[in-house]
Design a protein around this motif. Structure first.
Motif, short mmCIF file in Angstrom:
data_model
loop_
_atom_site.label_atom_id
_atom_site.label_comp_id
_atom_site.label_asym_id
_atom_site.label_seq_id
_atom_site.Cartn_x
_atom_site.Cartn_y
_atom_site.Cartn_z
N THR A 154 0.84 -1.21 0.00
CA THR A 154 0.00 0.00 0.00
C THR A 154 0.86 1.25 0.00
N MET A 155 1.92 1.26 0.82
CA MET A 155 2.83 2.40 0.84
C MET A 155 3.46 2.63 -0.52
N LEU A 156 3.88 1.56 -1.17
CA LEU A 156 4.50 1.70 -2.48
C LEU A 156 3.51 2.26 -3.51
N ALA A 157 2.28 1.77 -3.49
CA ALA A 157 1.27 2.26 -4.44
C ALA A 157 1.02 3.75 -4.24
N ASP A 158 0.88 4.17 -3.00
CA ASP A 158 0.62 5.59 -2.71
C ASP A 158 1.82 6.46 -3.05
N ALA A 159 3.02 5.98 -2.67
CA ALA A 159 4.23 6.77 -2.92
C ALA A 159 4.54 6.87 -4.41
N ALA A 160 4.30 5.79 -5.15
CA ALA A 160 4.55 5.82 -6.59
C ALA A 160 3.66 6.84 -7.28
N LYS A 161 2.40 6.91 -6.87
CA LYS A 161 1.49 7.90 -7.45
C LYS A 161 1.92 9.32 -7.12
N ALA A 162 2.39 9.50 -5.90
CA ALA A 162 2.74 10.85 -5.45
C ALA A 162 4.08 11.32 -5.98
N HIS A 163 5.01 10.38 -6.20
CA HIS A 163 6.39 10.79 -6.47
C HIS A 163 6.96 10.33 -7.81
N GLY A 164 6.17 9.61 -8.59
CA GLY A 164 6.57 9.38 -9.97
C GLY A 164 7.56 8.26 -10.24
N PHE A 165 7.72 7.33 -9.31
CA PHE A 165 8.52 6.15 -9.64
C PHE A 165 7.58 4.97 -9.93
N ASN A 166 8.10 3.90 -10.48
CA ASN A 166 7.27 2.71 -10.67
C ASN A 166 7.80 1.57 -9.81
N TYR A 167 6.93 0.63 -9.53
CA TYR A 167 7.29 -0.48 -8.65
C TYR A 167 6.65 -1.76 -9.15
N CYS A 168 7.20 -2.87 -8.69
CA CYS A 168 6.60 -4.18 -8.90
C CYS A 168 6.67 -4.94 -7.59
N ALA A 169 5.53 -5.46 -7.15
CA ALA A 169 5.48 -6.32 -5.96
C ALA A 169 5.29 -7.76 -6.44
N LEU A 170 6.28 -8.59 -6.15
CA LEU A 170 6.19 -10.01 -6.48
C LEU A 170 5.68 -10.76 -5.25
#
Length: 343
Positions: A154-170
């Motif tokens: 959840t933190m990654l999803a929110d931070a990615a939207k706010a700060h412009g990086f992308n992520y993958c959760a395996l």
């Protein structure tokens, strides 16, 4: 990234982390390992990697590492992983997993990190309503371990939207085996994973294997899991990182399993076959927080990453685990008889 810039691998001195570091290096990625060695072993860090001993929650240290090594991507595997321990000590898990990951994400944001690959877990699904489990199925963890990992997602999803990086959760299912080339494996003396424990018993390091629960609503009464070879899991990390770099506008959540479940008894039967002798079994009570069945629907990872498992054979997984355990025995280099398996 226009070229393969250095990648930070947290917990790269651990079981899964060392295999991921090896796979990245094999694929041409420079690797920097960060590990506090609380459960890891410096001997597992690949010699080609740069090793830094430290805490992923130390924002100042991590920030310096980003700048000093030119890191542009993170593969975050650090954290506590024992389900029953998380039930007994939930706040320890929220501190070590969730709070420290928050600090790492903050450091990544401050440095302008572009890509973040996260080691999540099938435990986020809890006791699933159906199997195989899809990424779109409800997430309802039944233990603090799974909850701590879901909070990080959840933190990654929110931070990615706010700060412009992308992520993958395996979302890992049950990881087992060892590097087929013998370069790494699981060294911990307090293992809780079935195939590791059974392999130790098969080489005489344990007297027996305890079966935790024989009254589950499964065909033989024992828990069913989707076992994935650690080398295939490591390869999935490489493909996920490549996809993050190639498609910087998209983040992903992907199951990482084979889509086939085996019961505890079926796994132990495999160990008996591969070892050539039976391993002693003893019944025990269920462990707190263990669901009856966890099996992946892996269609999304196959389609989106082009990931093709190479070692999806239970006896082969067991053979590599046994070969690793035999190498750890005193005098193994001179006396061990290698196992051979047809893949």
């Amino acid at each position: 990234m226009q070229k393969k810039s250095p990648v930070l691998v947290t917990a790269g001195a651990g079981y899964i982390g060392s295999h991921v570091a090896l796979a990245l290096l094999d694929a041409g990625w420079p690797v920097v390992v960060l590990d506090d060695l609380s459960t890891g072993f410096e001997t597992l860090v690949p010699s080609q990697a740069t090793f830094v001993r430290g805490d992923v929650g130390d924002r100042q240290l991590v920030g310096h590492m980003f700048r000093d090594h030119g890191i542009e991507a993170i593969v975050h595997l650090a954290g506590s992983i024992v389900v029953s321990e998380s039930v007994a000590h939930p706040l320890r898990y929220y501190e070590n997993n969730t709070a420290r990951s928050c600090a790492l994400i903050e450091a990544a944001v401050e440095s302008g990190m572009a890509h973040f690959l996260f080691s999540s877990t099938a435990a986020v699904y809890g006791s699933p309503e159906r199997v195989p489990i899809s990424e779109t199925d409800p997430t309802s963890p039944i233990n603090p371990y799974g909850q701590s990992k879901l909070m990080i997602e959840t933190m990654l999803a929110d931070a990615a939207k706010a700060h412009g990086f992308n992520y993958c959760a395996l979302r890992y299912f049950n990881v087992a085996g060892a590097d087929p080339q013998g370069r790494s494996g699981q060294l911990t003396d307090s293992a809780t994973h079935l195939i590791k424990i059974a392999a130790e018993a098969a080489v005489g390091r344990r007297a027996h294997v305890e079966i935790y629960g024989e009254d589950y609503p499964t065909p033989d009464g024992t828990a069913v899991r989707d076992y994935i070879h650690v080398a295939d899991l490591a390869a999935a990390h490489v493909r996920a990182l490549e996809k993050l770099v190639a498609d910087p506008g998209t983040s992903r959540v992907l199951n990482c399993g084979y889509g086939r479940g085996y019961s505890v008894r079926e796994v132990l039967d495999s160990v008996d076959r591969v070892a050539g002798r039976p391993v002693a079994r003893r019944p025990g009570p269920r462990r707190a927080g263990d669901p009856p069945i966890l099996v992946a629907d892996n269609r999304r990872i196959l389609a989106e990453l082009g990931w093709t498992p190479r070692f999806d054979d239970l006896d082969g997984i067991v053979a590599d685990a046994l070969a690793w355990e035999r190498r750890q025995l005193p005098g193994a280099a001179a006396a061990a008889v290698p196992l051979t398996m047809t893949r």
